[in-house]
Design an enzyme around this catalytic site. Structure first.
Site, PDB file in Angstrom:
ATOM      1  N   HIS A 167       0.846  -1.194   0.000  1.00 37.07           N
ATOM      2  CA  HIS A 167       0.000   0.000   0.000  1.00 37.07           C
ATOM      3  C   HIS A 167       0.882   1.244   0.000  1.00 37.07           C
ATOM      4  O   HIS A 167       1.953   1.272   0.620  1.00 37.07           O
ATOM      5  CB  HIS A 167      -0.888   0.027   1.248  1.00 37.07           C
ATOM      6  CG  HIS A 167      -2.095  -0.852   1.143  1.00 37.07           C
ATOM      7  ND1 HIS A 167      -3.246  -0.468   0.496  1.00 37.07           N
ATOM      8  CD2 HIS A 167      -2.324  -2.106   1.591  1.00 37.07           C
ATOM      9  CE1 HIS A 167      -4.141  -1.448   0.575  1.00 37.07           C
ATOM     10  NE2 HIS A 167      -3.594  -2.460   1.232  1.00 37.07           N
ATOM     11  N   THR A 219      13.207  -9.112   1.738  1.00 40.38           N
ATOM     12  CA  THR A 219      12.954  -7.851   1.051  1.00 40.38           C
ATOM     13  C   THR A 219      13.916  -7.613  -0.103  1.00 40.38           C
ATOM     14  O   THR A 219      13.715  -6.691  -0.886  1.00 40.38           O
ATOM     15  CB  THR A 219      13.073  -6.680   2.038  1.00 40.38           C
ATOM     16  OG1 THR A 219      14.405  -6.649   2.580  1.00 40.38           O
ATOM     17  CG2 THR A 219      12.078  -6.814   3.179  1.00 40.38           C
ATOM     18  N   LYS A 220      14.977  -8.443  -0.196  1.00 45.98           N
ATOM     19  CA  LYS A 220      15.967  -8.309  -1.259  1.00 45.98           C
ATOM     20  C   LYS A 220      16.270  -9.676  -1.848  1.00 45.98           C
ATOM     21  O   LYS A 220      16.022 -10.710  -1.231  1.00 45.98           O
ATOM     22  CB  LYS A 220      17.253  -7.671  -0.719  1.00 45.98           C
ATOM     23  CG  LYS A 220      17.070  -6.250  -0.211  1.00 45.98           C
ATOM     24  CD  LYS A 220      18.383  -5.679   0.284  1.00 45.98           C
ATOM     25  CE  LYS A 220      18.213  -4.244   0.800  1.00 45.98           C
ATOM     26  NZ  LYS A 220      19.487  -3.675   1.298  1.00 45.98           N
ATOM     27  N   ARG A 234      19.050 -11.712   5.632  1.00 50.17           N
ATOM     28  CA  ARG A 234      20.406 -11.477   5.110  1.00 50.17           C
ATOM     29  C   ARG A 234      21.105 -12.823   4.946  1.00 50.17           C
ATOM     30  O   ARG A 234      20.845 -13.780   5.686  1.00 50.17           O
ATOM     31  CB  ARG A 234      21.206 -10.570   6.046  1.00 50.17           C
ATOM     32  CG  ARG A 234      21.403 -11.125   7.435  1.00 50.17           C
ATOM     33  CD  ARG A 234      22.107 -10.139   8.347  1.00 50.17           C
ATOM     34  NE  ARG A 234      22.348 -10.703   9.671  1.00 50.17           N
ATOM     35  CZ  ARG A 234      23.404 -11.429   9.998  1.00 50.17           C
ATOM     36  NH1 ARG A 234      24.342 -11.676   9.081  1.00 50.17           N
ATOM     37  NH2 ARG A 234      23.550 -11.916  11.211  1.00 50.17           N
TER      38      ARG A 234
END
Length: 248
Positions: A167, A219-220, A234
């Protein structure tokens, strides 16, 4: 029917099921699975086939008894663009849902989707799940704005979630009124393993054979063969290094 089935299996377990009972149960399931699939009678036949089969993982064998596989009578498929492979397993209370009549879902051969998994598509989204992938209970796949691509032989533990969108959070405007936005789709390459409760967000590519630790928020991108943990996730090691360490 549920209470009756529970009674049957309690009785069988207490009386130490004989080989004859086991064979009889298998023949019963095989017979009814010939008529199983979607539609009123097909779902009724599926229910009868499962009646003498143990619950949860033990019912995966039913998928071998019909070319198209096994779809639980309690699963809900509310989607007009679904492609289902051969010998698939779709467990109790699985939901495949199409919002606003958009998006597609493709489920490959021998995919196993266990109970209470929710798969939904909306505008701009689609979902593809590769052959021999296993999805454990209570996972959520919400394909809006961008696609979700799951490779072959991927193992996904319970309570994982996949969101290729977010969002907007601009000030002075309620979140509910914010437009959806995305950094791109989600791709999980072949033979990856996602532990319990992993969350994968938009724009993420998890490489072939990668391992994501329980509770991680990805997120990566995660490279091939990497081991990633934490929130945000990570990389802490490579699977190839584990082999070297064991040799040394």
């Amino acid at each position: 029917m549920a209470s009756s089935t529970q009674h049957v299996w309690t009785r069988f377990s207490n009386s130490h099921t004989t080989d004859i009972q086991t064979i009889g149960s298998s023949l019963w399931s095989r017979f009814w699975m010939k008529f199983a699939w979607l539609g009123y009678f097909g779902r009724f036949a599926t229910r009868l086939a499962a009646w003498t089969a143990p619950p949860y993982r033990q019912r995966r064998r039913l998928a071998r008894y019909h070319p198209k596989g096994y779809i639980s009578h309690s699963a809900s498929i509310y989607h007009n663009n679904v492609q289902l492979g051969t010998n698939i397993f779709i467990g109790d209370r699985v939901t495949i849902y199409q919002d606003d009549g958009t998006g597609s879902v493709e489920v490959g051969n021998r995919v196993r989707i266990h109970q209470d998994v929710c798969i939904e598509t909306g505008a701009g989204g689609s979902i593809k799940i590769g052959t021999d992938t296993g999805i454990q209970p209570r996972c959520q796949f919400s394909a809006y704005k961008a696609p979700i691509r799951i490779g072959h032989g991927v193992m996904i533990a319970p309570n994982c979630a996949f969101y290729p969108y977010d969002h907007g959070i601009a000030p002075n405007e309620p979140i509910k009124n914010q437009p959806l936005q995305t950094k791109g789709g989600i791709t999980i390459d072949d033979d990856a393993w996602l532990g319990y409760g992993v969350i994968v967000l938009d724009g993420v590519h998890i490489g072939k054979g990668a391992v994501i630790g329980a509770g991680a928020v990805v997120t990566k991108d995660v490279p091939d063969g990497a081991i990633a943990v934490g929130s945000p996730a990570r990389v802490i090691n490579m699977r190839g290094n584990l082999v070297k360490n064991n040799v040394e």
